[in-house]
Design an enzyme around this catalytic site. Structure first.
Site, PDB file in Angstrom:
ATOM      1  N   CYS A 115      -5.419   8.312   8.925  1.00  0.00           N
ATOM      2  CA  CYS A 115      -5.565   7.777  10.287  1.00  0.00           C
ATOM      3  C   CYS A 115      -5.238   8.852  11.320  1.00  0.00           C
ATOM      4  O   CYS A 115      -4.316   9.640  11.138  1.00  0.00           O
ATOM      5  CB  CYS A 115      -4.620   6.593  10.502  1.00  0.00           C
ATOM      6  SG  CYS A 115      -5.166   5.085   9.699  1.00  0.00           S
ATOM      7  N   ARG A 159      -9.358   0.166   3.706  1.00  0.00           N
ATOM      8  CA  ARG A 159      -8.398   1.096   3.102  1.00  0.00           C
ATOM      9  C   ARG A 159      -7.086   0.401   2.754  1.00  0.00           C
ATOM     10  O   ARG A 159      -6.396   0.819   1.833  1.00  0.00           O
ATOM     11  CB  ARG A 159      -8.067   2.229   4.097  1.00  0.00           C
ATOM     12  CG  ARG A 159      -9.063   3.348   4.157  1.00  0.00           C
ATOM     13  CD  ARG A 159      -8.531   4.473   5.041  1.00  0.00           C
ATOM     14  NE  ARG A 159      -7.112   4.640   4.825  1.00  0.00           N
ATOM     15  CZ  ARG A 159      -6.204   4.881   5.776  1.00  0.00           C
ATOM     16  NH1 ARG A 159      -6.575   5.004   7.016  1.00  0.00           N
ATOM     17  NH2 ARG A 159      -4.933   4.999   5.486  1.00  0.00           N
ATOM     18  N   LYS A 176       0.825  -1.214   0.000  1.00  0.00           N
ATOM     19  CA  LYS A 176       0.000   0.000   0.000  1.00  0.00           C
ATOM     20  C   LYS A 176       0.861   1.266   0.000  1.00  0.00           C
ATOM     21  O   LYS A 176       0.655   2.167  -0.801  1.00  0.00           O
ATOM     22  CB  LYS A 176      -0.908   0.003   1.239  1.00  0.00           C
ATOM     23  CG  LYS A 176      -1.575   1.346   1.507  1.00  0.00           C
ATOM     24  CD  LYS A 176      -2.473   1.330   2.724  1.00  0.00           C
ATOM     25  CE  LYS A 176      -1.836   1.769   4.012  1.00  0.00           C
ATOM     26  NZ  LYS A 176      -1.662   3.205   4.215  1.00  0.00           N
ATOM     27  N   ASN A 177       1.822   1.313   0.924  1.00  0.00           N
ATOM     28  CA  ASN A 177       2.545   2.580   1.095  1.00  0.00           C
ATOM     29  C   ASN A 177       3.553   2.852  -0.016  1.00  0.00           C
ATOM     30  O   ASN A 177       4.037   3.980  -0.148  1.00  0.00           O
ATOM     31  CB  ASN A 177       3.182   2.651   2.488  1.00  0.00           C
ATOM     32  CG  ASN A 177       2.104   2.824   3.562  1.00  0.00           C
ATOM     33  OD1 ASN A 177       0.950   3.152   3.246  1.00  0.00           O
ATOM     34  ND2 ASN A 177       2.459   2.605   4.818  1.00  0.00           N
ATOM     35  N   ASP A 231       3.653   0.414  12.086  1.00  0.00           N
ATOM     36  CA  ASP A 231       2.430  -0.088  11.459  1.00  0.00           C
ATOM     37  C   ASP A 231       2.140  -1.546  11.817  1.00  0.00           C
ATOM     38  O   ASP A 231       1.125  -2.099  11.399  1.00  0.00           O
ATOM     39  CB  ASP A 231       2.502   0.076   9.927  1.00  0.00           C
ATOM     40  CG  ASP A 231       2.494   1.547   9.529  1.00  0.00           C
ATOM     41  OD1 ASP A 231       2.117   2.378  10.373  1.00  0.00           O
ATOM     42  OD2 ASP A 231       2.880   1.851   8.393  1.00  0.00           O
ATOM     43  N   ARG A 248      -0.153  15.304  12.976  1.00  0.00           N
ATOM     44  CA  ARG A 248       0.632  14.754  11.857  1.00  0.00           C
ATOM     45  C   ARG A 248       1.178  15.912  11.029  1.00  0.00           C
ATOM     46  O   ARG A 248       0.641  16.260   9.981  1.00  0.00           O
ATOM     47  CB  ARG A 248      -0.226  13.788  11.033  1.00  0.00           C
ATOM     48  CG  ARG A 248      -0.658  12.583  11.850  1.00  0.00           C
ATOM     49  CD  ARG A 248      -1.346  11.516  11.042  1.00  0.00           C
ATOM     50  NE  ARG A 248      -0.439  10.816  10.142  1.00  0.00           N
ATOM     51  CZ  ARG A 248      -0.781   9.724   9.461  1.00  0.00           C
ATOM     52  NH1 ARG A 248      -1.985   9.213   9.583  1.00  0.00           N
ATOM     53  NH2 ARG A 248       0.086   9.129   8.655  1.00  0.00           N
TER      54      ARG A 248
HETATM   55  N1  EPU Z   1       6.902  14.142  11.172  1.00  0.00           N
HETATM   56  C1  EPU Z   1       7.201  15.437  11.471  1.00  0.00           C
HETATM   57  N2  EPU Z   1       7.220  16.348  10.452  1.00  0.00           N
HETATM   58  C2  EPU Z   1       6.972  15.997   9.170  1.00  0.00           C
HETATM   59  C3  EPU Z   1       6.669  14.665   8.873  1.00  0.00           C
HETATM   60  C4  EPU Z   1       6.633  13.752   9.906  1.00  0.00           C
HETATM   61  O1  EPU Z   1       7.433  15.795  12.619  1.00  0.00           O
HETATM   62  O2  EPU Z   1       7.023  16.875   8.294  1.00  0.00           O
HETATM   63  C5  EPU Z   1       6.868  13.140  12.258  1.00  0.00           C
HETATM   64  C6  EPU Z   1       5.489  12.532  12.447  1.00  0.00           C
HETATM   65  O3  EPU Z   1       4.675  13.332  13.279  1.00  0.00           O
HETATM   66  C7  EPU Z   1       5.806  11.175  13.022  1.00  0.00           C
HETATM   67  C8  EPU Z   1       7.158  10.826  12.372  1.00  0.00           C
HETATM   68  O4  EPU Z   1       7.690  12.058  11.891  1.00  0.00           O
HETATM   69  O5  EPU Z   1       5.978  11.302  14.409  1.00  0.00           O
HETATM   70  C9  EPU Z   1       7.081   9.848  11.239  1.00  0.00           C
HETATM   71  O6  EPU Z   1       6.174  10.320  10.244  1.00  0.00           O
HETATM   72  P1  EPU Z   1       6.294   9.910   8.696  1.00  0.00           P
HETATM   73  O7  EPU Z   1       6.410  11.140   7.896  1.00  0.00           O
HETATM   74  O8  EPU Z   1       7.347   8.868   8.563  1.00  0.00           O
HETATM   75  O9  EPU Z   1       4.875   9.259   8.451  1.00  0.00           O
HETATM   76  P2  EPU Z   1       3.959   9.387   7.174  1.00  0.00           P
HETATM   77  O10 EPU Z   1       4.792   9.494   5.945  1.00  0.00           O
HETATM   78  O11 EPU Z   1       2.891  10.398   7.396  1.00  0.00           O
HETATM   79  C10 EPU Z   1       3.956   6.838   6.633  1.00  0.00           C
HETATM   80  C11 EPU Z   1       2.931   5.765   6.469  1.00  0.00           C
HETATM   81  C12 EPU Z   1       2.316   5.424   7.824  1.00  0.00           C
HETATM   82  C13 EPU Z   1       3.436   5.011   8.785  1.00  0.00           C
HETATM   83  C14 EPU Z   1       4.520   6.074   8.846  1.00  0.00           C
HETATM   84  C15 EPU Z   1       5.732   5.649   9.658  1.00  0.00           C
HETATM   85  C16 EPU Z   1       2.079   6.181   4.260  1.00  0.00           C
HETATM   86  C17 EPU Z   1       0.958   6.644   3.419  1.00  0.00           C
HETATM   87  N3  EPU Z   1       1.882   6.237   5.573  1.00  0.00           N
HETATM   88  O12 EPU Z   1       3.258   7.961   7.164  1.00  0.00           O
HETATM   89  O13 EPU Z   1       1.505   4.296   7.554  1.00  0.00           O
HETATM   90  O14 EPU Z   1       2.912   4.828  10.074  1.00  0.00           O
HETATM   91  O15 EPU Z   1       4.981   6.383   7.513  1.00  0.00           O
HETATM   92  O16 EPU Z   1       6.296   4.493   9.128  1.00  0.00           O
HETATM   93  O17 EPU Z   1       3.117   5.762   3.765  1.00  0.00           O
HETATM   94  C18 EPU Z   1      -0.314   2.848   7.813  1.00  0.00           C
HETATM   95  O18 EPU Z   1       0.006   2.309   6.740  1.00  0.00           O
HETATM   96  O19 EPU Z   1      -1.149   2.354   8.610  1.00  0.00           O
HETATM   97  C19 EPU Z   1       0.303   4.113   8.186  1.00  0.00           C
HETATM   98  C20 EPU Z   1      -0.215   4.940   9.066  1.00  0.00           C
END
Ligand code: EPU
Length: 428
Positions: free
Chosen positions: A117, A398, A22-23, A306, A122
């Site tokens: 989610c 999803r 998915k990701n 995850d 975020r």
């Molecule tokens: N963060 C910041 N600033 C940013 C971006 C992130 O402080 O600009 C922080 C977040 O608040 C969090 C950490 O960095 O504490 C990690 O966030 P990340 O950016 O890695 O998460 P994401 O890209 O929003 C993706 C996956 C999530 C998964 C996370 C961590 C996708 C679409 N989503 O989210 O997947 O939990 O990486 O591995 O790729 C899921 O599949 O269930 C899911 C939530």
């Protein structure tokens, strides 16, 4: 109001085949915007997050043809807009990849703030910091829209203050056609970061170092459409592994990359589960009682956040006290309230959850509070004595393809039932 109904308490047995990640898919589909000709994407998971992001591209002008259940042809050349409105993107966190892809393509992007989610704040400050370093002007967010504009995107050095999957991939998307060299330091190393880099390189990009914490991107003039097959889903595989660990049994999990599962495998071995790895499959057997185990979620190659709710569901019956430390998200324990309805003994203190193993779980009526929490409820339901009903299953749809069919295929008694809110009221 669909729900899942599970009669638990039986071990799992048989074979299950894992789908595309998915990701990876939700980043690679927007990346198609950067190509000058059509792309064919194979091994796409048939899940609602993919349907939504494909629909967003279609509404922006892309021509999309379904070749089969897991393959799409996408022609991005008719896309002339750099705008994705709230109505299009509100249901999807990953719609933030449109920012990088549109900026990379048109040197401008206007995209509504994402949904997704809910496990705490975020932020996307690191994405915006990266876009600014590449020369984009970020306008103050108005009515939830983010506006990016650059007269020219120029390669730059970007150091992320935190390891972030989303910002790492978004900057890759924006930088592949920028002038000169971009260096991302403290980059995320997840398998889907590598998959996006491989896809971009197949299109003609020059991205090196993906999978390490320094990624170097030398901008190229143009990118061409290609055929590409998405990697298997690490978290879907881990979810079935956790289910077998929790319920007991003997299952062959096919179409996986064992290397991507190392941190999950290591923890399950510690809990007393047997795992035999093959080239692209693994066999998981659990016959003995589970040992307690402590888990700390970390960016890859650490234990994935995850998989945290699913592994916690298993720990609820491991003998002794297990501690789970969630270091990635500030609020990803909301599902524990639901598990308590099933007889789980657990307490939460900030980013720590403490589980005192119980003999067995009891079926109950619970909710899927988010995607992975929903997967954890299914696992708990399969482990529990009696009947479990899971509501709010739209979250699960999803991210998990054919989850009912796949669990039934390995012997779980699970079905989807549709009923009106009124019939719930009467039943209670
Ligand atoms: N963060 C910041 N600033 C940013 C971006 C992130 O402080 O600009 C922080 C977040 O608040 C969090 C950490 O960095 O504490 C990690 O966030 P990340 O950016 O890695 O998460 P994401 O890209 O929003 C993706 C996956 C999530 C998964 C996370 C961590 C996708 C679409 N989503 O989210 O997947 O939990 O990486 O591995 O790729 C899921 O599949 O269930 C899911 C939530």
């Amino acid at each position: 109001m669909d729900k899942f109904v599970i009669t638990g308490g039986k071990p799992l047995c048989g074979e299950v085949t894992i789908g595309g990640a998915k990701n990876a898919a939700v980043a690679i589909i927007p990346a198609v915007i950067l190509a000058d000709s059509p792309c064919r994407l194979e091994n796409l998971p048939n899940i609602s997050d993919v349907t939504i992001i494909v629909e967003i591209l279609r509404q922006m002008g892309a021509v999309v043809k379904r070749v089969n259940k897991h393959t799409l042809d996408i022609d991005p050349t008719p896309i002339k807009t750099h705008v994705a409105e709230y109505d299009l993107v509100r249901n999807m966190r990953a719609s933030y990849y449109l920012l990088g892809a549109l900026l990379g393509k048109f040197s401008k992007a206007r995209v509504s703030m994402p949904g997704g989610c809910d496990f705490g704040v975020r932020p996307i400050d690191q994405h915006l910091k990266g876009f600014e370093a590449l020369g984009a002007e970020v306008s103050p967010i108005e009515k939830g829209m983010i506006d990016l504009k650059a007269s020219e995107l120029r390669g730059s050095s970007i150091y992320f203050d935190t390891v972030t999957v989303g910002a790492t991939m978004n900057i890759m998307l924006a930088a592949v056609k920028a002038t000169g060299l971009t260096i991302i330091e403290n980059a995320a190393r997840e398998p889907h970061v590598v998959d996006l880099a491989n896809f971009l390189n197949t299109m003609g990009a020059d991205v090196r170092g993906a999978g390490t914490d320094v990624i170097k991107i030398r901008g190229v003039e143009s990118l061409r459409g290609v055929s590409y097959s998405i990697i298997p889903d690490q978290i879907e595989a881990g979810t079935y592994m956790a289910a077998v660990a929790g319920a007991g049994g003997d299952v062959l999990i096919k179409n996986i990359i064992p290397k991507h599962l190392e941190s999950i495998t290591a923890k399950l071995l510690e809990m007393g589960v047997d795992i035999e790895e093959n080239d692209d499959s693994l066999r998981i057997v659990r016959t003995e009682p589970l040992h307690k185990c402590n888990i700390k979620t970390m960016p890859h190659p650490g234990f994935p956040t995850d998989m945290q709710p699913q592994i916690a569901a298993v720990l609820t019956v491991a003998k002794g006290t297990s501690i789970v430390n969630e270091s990635v998200w500030e609020n990803r324990f909301r599902y524990i309230e639901e598990l308590r309805r099933m007889g789980v003994r657990a307490s939460v203190d900030g980013r720590l959850a403490i589980f005192e193993g119980v003999e067995h779980l009891e079926g109950a009526r619970v909710k899927a509070v988010d995607l992975r929490a929903g997967a954890a409820m299914i696992i708990a339901g399969i482990m529990a004595h009696g009947v479990t009903e899971i509501e709010d299953i739209k979250h699960i749809d999803r991210g998990y393809e054919d989850i009912i069919e796949k669990f039934r295929g390995i012997g779980a008694e699970i079905s989807r039932s549709t009923s009106s809110p009124d019939s719930f009221a009467i039943a209670n």
